[in-house]
Design a protein around this motif. Structure first.
Motif, mmCIF file in Angstrom:
data_model
loop_
_atom_site.group_PDB
_atom_site.id
_atom_site.type_symbol
_atom_site.label_atom_id
_atom_site.label_comp_id
_atom_site.label_asym_id
_atom_site.label_seq_id
_atom_site.Cartn_x
_atom_site.Cartn_y
_atom_site.Cartn_z
ATOM 1 N N PRO A 57 0.811 -1.228 0.000
ATOM 2 C CA PRO A 57 0.000 0.000 0.000
ATOM 3 C C PRO A 57 0.838 1.269 0.000
ATOM 4 O O PRO A 57 0.389 2.308 -0.494
ATOM 5 C CB PRO A 57 -0.829 -0.122 1.283
ATOM 6 N N GLY A 58 2.068 1.213 0.533
ATOM 7 C CA GLY A 58 2.922 2.390 0.525
ATOM 8 C C GLY A 58 3.331 2.790 -0.878
ATOM 9 O O GLY A 58 3.373 3.982 -1.221
ATOM 10 N N VAL A 59 3.642 1.797 -1.715
ATOM 11 C CA VAL A 59 3.978 2.068 -3.109
ATOM 12 C C VAL A 59 2.790 2.705 -3.805
ATOM 13 O O VAL A 59 2.928 3.680 -4.566
ATOM 14 C CB VAL A 59 4.403 0.770 -3.826
ATOM 15 N N ARG A 60 1.613 2.183 -3.532
ATOM 16 C CA ARG A 60 0.388 2.751 -4.114
ATOM 17 C C ARG A 60 0.176 4.179 -3.649
ATOM 18 O O ARG A 60 -0.178 5.061 -4.442
ATOM 19 C CB ARG A 60 -0.812 1.882 -3.717
ATOM 20 N N ASP A 61 0.417 4.449 -2.370
ATOM 21 C CA ASP A 61 0.215 5.802 -1.839
ATOM 22 C C ASP A 61 1.162 6.805 -2.502
ATOM 23 O O ASP A 61 0.769 7.946 -2.771
ATOM 24 C CB ASP A 61 0.439 5.814 -0.323
ATOM 25 N N ILE A 62 2.404 6.389 -2.759
ATOM 26 C CA ILE A 62 3.336 7.277 -3.454
ATOM 27 C C ILE A 62 2.853 7.550 -4.872
ATOM 28 O O ILE A 62 2.874 8.683 -5.355
ATOM 29 C CB ILE A 62 4.747 6.664 -3.460
ATOM 30 N N ALA A 63 2.399 6.504 -5.555
ATOM 31 C CA ALA A 63 1.934 6.647 -6.935
ATOM 32 C C ALA A 63 0.726 7.564 -7.039
ATOM 33 O O ALA A 63 0.570 8.286 -8.032
ATOM 34 C CB ALA A 63 1.610 5.281 -7.520
ATOM 35 N N LEU A 64 -0.131 7.531 -6.024
ATOM 36 C CA LEU A 64 -1.384 8.297 -6.066
ATOM 37 C C LEU A 64 -1.332 9.530 -5.170
ATOM 38 O O LEU A 64 -2.380 10.068 -4.794
ATOM 39 C CB LEU A 64 -2.548 7.401 -5.640
ATOM 40 N N ALA A 65 -0.132 10.007 -4.859
ATOM 41 C CA ALA A 65 0.011 11.181 -4.000
ATOM 42 C C ALA A 65 -0.805 12.349 -4.562
ATOM 43 O O ALA A 65 -0.604 12.757 -5.709
ATOM 44 C CB ALA A 65 1.476 11.574 -3.882
ATOM 45 N N PRO A 66 -1.738 12.905 -3.780
ATOM 46 C CA PRO A 66 -2.610 13.973 -4.288
ATOM 47 C C PRO A 66 -1.861 15.186 -4.819
ATOM 48 O O PRO A 66 -2.266 15.782 -5.829
ATOM 49 C CB PRO A 66 -3.460 14.337 -3.061
ATOM 50 N N THR A 67 -0.760 15.558 -4.159
ATOM 51 C CA THR A 67 -0.002 16.724 -4.626
ATOM 52 C C THR A 67 0.587 16.471 -6.007
ATOM 53 O O THR A 67 0.572 17.348 -6.877
ATOM 54 C CB THR A 67 1.125 17.066 -3.638
ATOM 55 N N VAL A 68 1.106 15.270 -6.223
ATOM 56 C CA VAL A 68 1.668 14.919 -7.531
ATOM 57 C C VAL A 68 0.579 14.965 -8.593
ATOM 58 O O VAL A 68 0.764 15.552 -9.673
ATOM 59 C CB VAL A 68 2.329 13.530 -7.495
ATOM 60 N N GLU A 69 -0.552 14.353 -8.320
ATOM 61 C CA GLU A 69 -1.633 14.323 -9.305
ATOM 62 C C GLU A 69 -2.114 15.735 -9.639
ATOM 63 O O GLU A 69 -2.410 16.040 -10.797
ATOM 64 C CB GLU A 69 -2.788 13.471 -8.781
ATOM 65 N N ALA A 70 -2.183 16.602 -8.625
ATOM 66 C CA ALA A 70 -2.633 17.977 -8.850
ATOM 67 C C ALA A 70 -1.631 18.750 -9.711
ATOM 68 O O ALA A 70 -2.015 19.499 -10.627
ATOM 69 C CB ALA A 70 -2.838 18.684 -7.517
ATOM 70 N N ARG A 78 -4.882 18.086 -18.036
ATOM 71 C CA ARG A 78 -5.710 16.882 -18.030
ATOM 72 C C ARG A 78 -5.474 16.128 -16.720
ATOM 73 O O ARG A 78 -4.420 16.279 -16.099
ATOM 74 C CB ARG A 78 -5.355 15.942 -19.195
ATOM 75 N N LYS A 79 -6.412 15.293 -16.343
ATOM 76 C CA LYS A 79 -6.251 14.478 -15.150
ATOM 77 C C LYS A 79 -5.234 13.370 -15.395
ATOM 78 O O LYS A 79 -5.278 12.680 -16.407
ATOM 79 C CB LYS A 79 -7.586 13.854 -14.749
ATOM 80 N N ALA A 80 -4.308 13.211 -14.447
ATOM 81 C CA ALA A 80 -3.294 12.169 -14.549
ATOM 82 C C ALA A 80 -3.816 10.859 -13.987
ATOM 83 O O ALA A 80 -4.545 10.848 -12.984
ATOM 84 C CB ALA A 80 -2.034 12.586 -13.789
ATOM 85 N N ARG A 81 -3.412 9.758 -14.614
ATOM 86 C CA ARG A 81 -3.781 8.428 -14.121
ATOM 87 C C ARG A 81 -2.534 7.544 -14.115
ATOM 88 O O ARG A 81 -1.913 7.308 -15.163
ATOM 89 C CB ARG A 81 -4.874 7.795 -14.986
ATOM 90 N N ALA A 82 -2.158 7.070 -12.936
ATOM 91 C CA ALA A 82 -0.971 6.227 -12.792
ATOM 92 C C ALA A 82 -1.254 4.833 -13.339
ATOM 93 O O ALA A 82 -2.339 4.277 -13.126
ATOM 94 C CB ALA A 82 -0.578 6.151 -11.324
ATOM 95 N N PHE A 83 -0.248 4.246 -14.015
ATOM 96 C CA PHE A 83 -0.468 2.908 -14.572
ATOM 97 C C PHE A 83 0.712 1.953 -14.358
ATOM 98 O O PHE A 83 0.594 0.770 -14.653
ATOM 99 C CB PHE A 83 -0.788 2.983 -16.066
#
Length: 265
Positions: A57-70, A78-83
């Motif tokens: 879950p930590g790896v997932r949290d880094i990938a989906l960090a809200p600040t990074v996505e913003a 455009r909205k970013a989507r991690a893959f």
């Protein structure tokens, strides 16, 4: 969230260093569990774990960090989507390349990478090497590589056999000699860097910082000058909504085959 100066730097140079605002406990946990625990080695001998977000879950949290996505949404509109995630224990020393040969989009530019430092990274433990402004160069495809007479002469032919014909009859993607031809691409890029006299820079970032790069920015792994040191870090690749996605290495015949990524959720 970003200043006009930061936005202009990304547009001009193709990269940006940011604070992703990920807490230290998350970084330390991933470094310990993945970097020192579940680490695997890929086929090129580079120590890394791919898509550990499925396990940790930590790896997932880094990938989906809200600040990074913003920030990514601000930079790309455009909205970013991690893959995809890649976790490293040491530097890769990977030859210079552009991500557009691996992951591309229609329209172009709807992809980027984000490298988060899980410890301090400097010129001795394998920092990412990159070429500022190189994202503005035309995208290098395998067609350009094979058009070089000497490189084209060394091109490996597509595999033949029963399974190749089964895939064709089923309408599935053909099989190409990707692994054997990719070194020709790396050689092409090395020549390009020399011919254009591009100047390299090192992404020396502190623990907790993140290095964002544009899809077509030329980058790789610098020489690890101190082989006793680690370089714990995580890369996440992102696509952006409203585009179609494809993998050029699977399109050696020039036909674009789109696919649906497995999003990180």
């Amino acid at each position: 969230m970003l200043s006009a100066t930061q936005k202009q730097q990304f547009a001009d140079d193709g990269y940006l260093v940011i604070d992703p605002q990920i807490d230290s406990a998350t970084l330390d946990g991933v470094r310990e569990r993945i970097g020192n625990g579940l680490l695997l080695a890929d086929g090129e001998g580079n120590s890394r774990t791919q898509d550990a977000w499925k396990l940790d879950p930590g790896v997932r949290d880094i990938a989906l960090a809200p600040t990074v996505e913003a920030i990514l949404a601000e930079l790309h509109g455009r909205k970013a989507r991690a893959f995809q995630t890649l976790n490293f224990r040491v530097g890769t020393q990977q030859p210079v390349h552009s991500d557009t040969i691996h992951f591309n989009s229609d329209p172009a530019g709807c992809m980027c990478g984000v490298w988060v430092a899980l410890e301090d990274i400097d010129e001795n433990n394998g920092a990412v090497v990159y070429y500022p402004g190189s994202h503005k160069l035309p995208e290098a495809r395998m067609a350009e590589v094979f058009a070089e007479p000497d490189l084209g002469a060394r091109r490996a032919p597509p595999p033949q056999g029963a399974m190749t014909w089964v895939r064709r009859l089923a309408g599935r993607n053909p099989v190409f000699a990707t692994a054997r031809n990719y070194p020709l691409y790396e050689e092409y890029i090395a020549r390009l860097v020399c011919r254009l006299e591009l100047k390299p820079a090192l992404a020396t970032i502190r623990k907790g910082q993140a290095f964002i790069w544009a899809a077509n920015l030329l980058h790789g792994g610098s020489i690890t000058r101190d082989p006793l040191r680690t370089r714990h870090s995580q890369v996440t690749h992102y696509y952006f909504e409203g585009a179609r996605y494809h993998r050029p290495l699977l399109n050696e015949d020039g036909k674009v085959r789109y696919f649906k990524p497995a999003w990180i959720v």
